[in-house]
Structures are given as structure tokens and as C-alpha cells.
Design an enzyme around this catalytic site. Structure first.
Site, PDB file in Angstrom:
ATOM      1  N   ASP A  17     124.476  53.026  69.112  1.00  0.00           N
ATOM      2  CA  ASP A  17     123.180  53.682  68.979  1.00  0.00           C
ATOM      3  C   ASP A  17     123.199  54.497  67.679  1.00  0.00           C
ATOM      4  OD1 ASP A  17     120.716  54.296  70.957  1.00  0.00           O
ATOM      5  OD2 ASP A  17     121.101  56.053  69.705  1.00  0.00           O
ATOM      6  N   ASN A  42     112.438  57.358  60.376  1.00  0.00           N
ATOM      7  CA  ASN A  42     111.057  56.880  60.449  1.00  0.00           C
ATOM      8  C   ASN A  42     110.064  57.984  60.122  1.00  0.00           C
ATOM      9  OD1 ASN A  42     111.282  54.133  61.082  1.00  0.00           O
ATOM     10  ND2 ASN A  42     111.597  54.557  63.254  1.00  0.00           N
ATOM     11  N   HIS A  78     108.243  53.796  58.314  1.00  0.00           N
ATOM     12  CA  HIS A  78     108.794  52.701  59.120  1.00  0.00           C
ATOM     13  C   HIS A  78     109.458  51.618  58.275  1.00  0.00           C
ATOM     14  CE1 HIS A  78     107.457  54.055  63.047  1.00  0.00           C
ATOM     15  NE2 HIS A  78     106.316  54.435  62.489  1.00  0.00           N
ATOM     16  N   ASP A 100     112.979  50.151  59.177  1.00  0.00           N
ATOM     17  CA  ASP A 100     113.256  48.717  59.292  1.00  0.00           C
ATOM     18  C   ASP A 100     114.440  48.322  58.416  1.00  0.00           C
ATOM     19  OD1 ASP A 100     111.187  48.436  61.059  1.00  0.00           O
ATOM     20  OD2 ASP A 100     109.820  47.448  59.646  1.00  0.00           O
ATOM     21  N   ASP A 141     116.953  51.086  68.089  1.00  0.00           N
ATOM     22  CA  ASP A 141     118.163  51.228  67.269  1.00  0.00           C
ATOM     23  C   ASP A 141     119.415  51.080  68.116  1.00  0.00           C
ATOM     24  OD1 ASP A 141     117.378  53.653  68.540  1.00  0.00           O
ATOM     25  OD2 ASP A 141     118.745  54.789  67.289  1.00  0.00           O
TER      26      ASP A 141
END
Length: 217
Positions: free
Chosen positions: A65, A73, A78, A82, A109
Site C-alpha cells: 500500500d 492526488n 490525478h 496515475d 494504490d
């Protein structure tokens, strides 16, 4: 004989067409089971392959994680998020080539890996290599985004242990949660005994549950 040869010649284009169509269909199905952002297996496809892997050899299940991903973000947009997810997928996929690992993106994630492991030292070396690979900066334009991850791991030997993939992911999830809470890069389960109560099969407080305090990703 000539009639047989004529029939075979007529059948060849049809057989070739079916073969091409079958290959095309397999590729379409395979593509549908891949995460479009990373190219890794989606949850269902990962579960199917990882389950088979676990019955064949001693392995470890790793749950990964990313830390503070929401901040990426929120701060950089974003597209930057990404880019971090895509880079993480590439790094995990590169590592899988040399270790016969099964790698999937479970969502957001969160990633999972099942790979062969033959000793505690092998497990620790794999965790160090995972951490070193994942915690490289991700470059987005002029930005160099720092990336860190929390990893939970559990080893499993099908010759002596009885557990399924969902249970092992749950145990790895517990260790990931503990690692994130204390700021450690990884923690490993010392046994196959669960440490936390569950809500609908998930550790209480985990994303997707409704009771208990959560931990910021």
C-alpha cells in the site's frame, strides 16, 4: 486420394481462420483481465493465478500500500497520481520477471504479489528488494515525487500449512497495517493466526469496512 487432398485443402483456410479467431479471443479476454493503467492482473485474475501458484511451492504473499497517495492526488493532480500508480506497476512487473511472481493491482494504490520463498533470509531479501524498487522517485515533468510504501508479508508452505489466498491476504493486510502505523517499511507475520477482528472478511478499520478507525493511505 485426390478427393482427400482436395478436402484437406478446402479445410485449411477454415482451420486457419478459427485458429486466428481463437487467438484473437484469448488476447481480448486476457486484456480484459488486465488493469488498464498498470497492465497488471486485476483482482479476480490475480486471485485465480495466485491461488494456483500457492499450491505448487513455498511462497510468500505480499500486500503493498503506497503511503500518502491521497496527498499526491490532492497536491499535484490525478495525472501525477496515475504516474505514480503506473510506475509502481512497472517496478513490480519488472521484479516479477526474475522471480516467477504473480502480481496484481487490487484497487487504488493497493497491490499484491505472490512469489516463491524458501527461507526467512530469502523473504527478507525479497522485502528489501521490493522496498528499494518501489521507493524510487517518480518523475512527472519537472517534479520528482517521493514514493514510499508499507508492505505486509506472510510466508506459506503448502506441504505443511493449510490456508487459502484470502486468508493469507488478510494476514498480510494486518502486517501492512501495523507497518504503516509505526512507520516501518514492512512487517512479516510470525504465524498464520489472525490478530484483528474482521468486518465482512476485512480487518476492522480497513477501507471497505464500516467500524473501527481507519488509517490514512
Amino acid at each position: 486420394m485426390s478427393q482427400t487432398l482436395t478436402a484437406l485443402a478446402a479445410a485449411l483456410p477454415l482451420a486457419s481462420g478459427w485458429s486466428i479467431h481463437s487467438l484473437w479471443m484469448r488476447r481480448r479476454i486476457d486484456a480484459a483481465r488486465r488493469d488498464p493503467l498498470t497492465g497488471l492482473w486485476t483482482r479476480d485474475a490475480f486471485t485465480e493465478r495466485a491461488g494456483r501458484h500457492l499450491t505448487a511451492r513455498p511462497s510468500a504473499v505480499y500486500l503493498i500500500d503506497l503511503n500518502n497517495f491521497k496527498q499526491v492526488n490532492d497536491t499535484h493532480g490525478h495525472a501525477a497520481g496515475d504516474a505514480v500508480i503506473r510506475a509502481t506497476g512497472e517496478r513490480l512487473r519488472e521484479g516479477a520477471v526474475n522471480t516467477s511472481a504473480v502480481v496484481g493491482r487490487l484497487g487504488g494504490d493497493e497491490f499484491a504479489v505472490v512469489a516463491p520463498v524458501y527461507s526467512p533470509d530469502h523473504l527478507n531479501r525479497t522485502l528489501r528488494a521490493l522496498t528499494a524498487a518501489l521507493e524510487q522517485p517518480v518523475h512527472v515533468g519537472d517534479l520528482a515525487l517521493e514514493v514510499t510504501a508499507s508492505i505486509g508479508a506472510v510466508a506459506f508452505d503448502p506441504r505443511s500449512d493449510a490456508a487459502d489466498l484470502s486468508e493469507l491476504l488478510r494476514l498480510a493486510d494486518e502486517q501492512m497495517y501495523r507497518a504503516k502505523r509505526i512507520g516501518a517499511p514492512w512487517l512479516t507475520a510470525l504465524s498464520l493466526e489472525k490478530e484483528y477482528a474482521t468486518v465482512n472478511g476485512r480487518r476492522a478499520g480497513r477501507r471497505g469496512t464500516t467500524s473501527g478507525p481507519g488509517v490514512a493511505a
